[in-house]
Design a protein around this motif. Sequence first.
Motif, PDB file in Angstrom:
ATOM      1  N   ASP A  31     106.408   3.620  26.904  1.00 38.66           N
ATOM      2  CA  ASP A  31     105.927   5.011  27.900  1.00 38.66           C
ATOM      3  C   ASP A  31     107.148   5.934  27.389  1.00 38.66           C
ATOM      4  O   ASP A  31     106.533   7.138  27.441  1.00 38.66           O
ATOM      5  CB  ASP A  31     106.134   4.326  29.565  1.00 38.66           C
ATOM      6  CG  ASP A  31     104.762   3.510  29.784  1.00 38.66           C
ATOM      7  OD1 ASP A  31     103.964   3.547  29.373  1.00 38.66           O
ATOM      8  OD2 ASP A  31     104.942   3.129  31.156  1.00 38.66           O
ATOM      9  N   ARG A  42     106.193   9.766  26.122  1.00 37.46           N
ATOM     10  CA  ARG A  42     106.258  11.325  27.492  1.00 37.46           C
ATOM     11  C   ARG A  42     106.924  11.748  26.259  1.00 37.46           C
ATOM     12  O   ARG A  42     107.150  12.939  26.075  1.00 37.46           O
ATOM     13  CB  ARG A  42     107.495  10.929  28.617  1.00 37.46           C
ATOM     14  CG  ARG A  42     106.365  10.232  29.627  1.00 37.46           C
ATOM     15  CD  ARG A  42     107.780   9.716  30.734  1.00 37.46           C
ATOM     16  NE  ARG A  42     108.791  10.685  31.001  1.00 37.46           N
ATOM     17  CZ  ARG A  42     109.644  10.561  31.215  1.00 37.46           C
ATOM     18  NH1 ARG A  42     109.415   9.218  31.793  1.00 37.46           N
ATOM     19  NH2 ARG A  42     110.526  11.514  31.802  1.00 37.46           N
ATOM     20  N   LYS A  99     106.479  15.588  24.713  1.00 39.91           N
ATOM     21  CA  LYS A  99     106.934  16.438  25.291  1.00 39.91           C
ATOM     22  C   LYS A  99     107.088  17.139  23.979  1.00 39.91           C
ATOM     23  O   LYS A  99     107.207  18.924  24.013  1.00 39.91           O
ATOM     24  CB  LYS A  99     108.471  16.641  25.946  1.00 39.91           C
ATOM     25  CG  LYS A  99     109.801  17.701  26.503  1.00 39.91           C
ATOM     26  CD  LYS A  99     110.468  16.860  27.464  1.00 39.91           C
ATOM     27  CE  LYS A  99     111.359  18.504  27.835  1.00 39.91           C
ATOM     28  NZ  LYS A  99     112.749  17.436  28.172  1.00 39.91           N
TER      29      LYS A  99
END
Length: 430
Positions: free
Chosen positions: A399, A403, A407
């Motif tokens: 995860d 992420r 980004k």
Amino acid sequence: MRSTLKTFSSAVAASLLLTLAACGGADKRVVPPAKDAPAGTPVMTEGGSQVGVVDSAGGSGLTGTALSRYEEGWKAWLSGDLQTAKKKFQEAQSADPKSASPPYSLGIVLERLGDVSGAQQSYRSAFAANPAHEISMCAYALSLANAGHAGEADTFITDKRNKRKDSPRLTACGAELKSIAKDHGTAQQLAQDALRMDPDFKDAMVTIARDHYRARKLDLAKYALQAILEGFGDASPARDKDNAEARLLRGLIYREGGARAVALTDFEAAVKRRPDLVEALINLGSMRLEAGNATEALPVLESATRFAPNNAIAHLNLGDCYRLLGRYADAKKHFDLALSRDSSLAAAHYDLGLMYLTAPTIPGNTADSQVATAIKELETYRTMRGPKAPPGVQDDIDDLIARAKAKQAELKQTPAAAAAPAAGAPATKK
């Protein structure tokens, strides 16, 4: 968030001699031991902390310049200033080369500083100066065993035991060596032999519990620890209710079993009794971090790195503490130190990646470089970890990488933001 604090080894550091020799009176907070106190007698502060042990009956025997330098080294040790302690003990040894106390104490400090061969030479100098200096013999043997030379250590201590057949200290030391070598039956027998020689010899009691712990016989370990710390009623009172190593062992067992409150109490008691007991400091600090209390964890973990500057786990946990407190430069310094001490420490890459991903700003980085570093560190961790997290460890690595990549994709869509310093960071000069 994955806890990086479960990386502490389940094995207890195999040492009977984590304390320092003392002549007494070097610090007004220290309660001087009796002049005829036997070797191994705890040296205590007025507040109840054990800060050393008497290294030979009758004290150090030092006088003049040697005594002055030795006491200066003692004060430096109490504050965790190992480099100054090293220097002063070397000066004390030069001033009185016939005393065993300075080289023994120097050996303890050198071992903490990572100079194992230097420590072993110092221990040899101690028992060469005083052939009856058993505490330095044990320190030497345990240093050999912890350095991977268990056979040499066993041969050495067996020879010394044959010459001093009624020595509970040398016999208990032999038990500890057998325990390290996983010869648990012989370890238990030798520890019991030491207690027959001296029914109140506490090192042997702790060795019995520690050996059961190493053998994963946790119920037997807890029974032995109860005898030391609590006893079994009026007929069999506690043998040493404040014993720091027994508290550490019991804390480890309770922590493994999920009894966090009891474990925390034991670690706190161990640290109060033995401010230099690094394993207890690390566990106490990590548990405070896990509870979200980085402020209270900070002094404990800073103390751990002072007393054990080469301990990778101490630096890892202190780095995590600084990260949680927003002190990112300090955090990176200690993550890097952890990896320099142990390059296989995957958790340091996890923590670095987490810091670069979640910190609002890390000076010297653009937003794009910061997230790129996060991805690099997190992927390094995943590669080192393998397909699955180790038993007992839960992480969210997939995860976090997702992420970070999301980004990064957002930043690529806004080139100006990607090239700018991370939020709140000063512009980088070119």
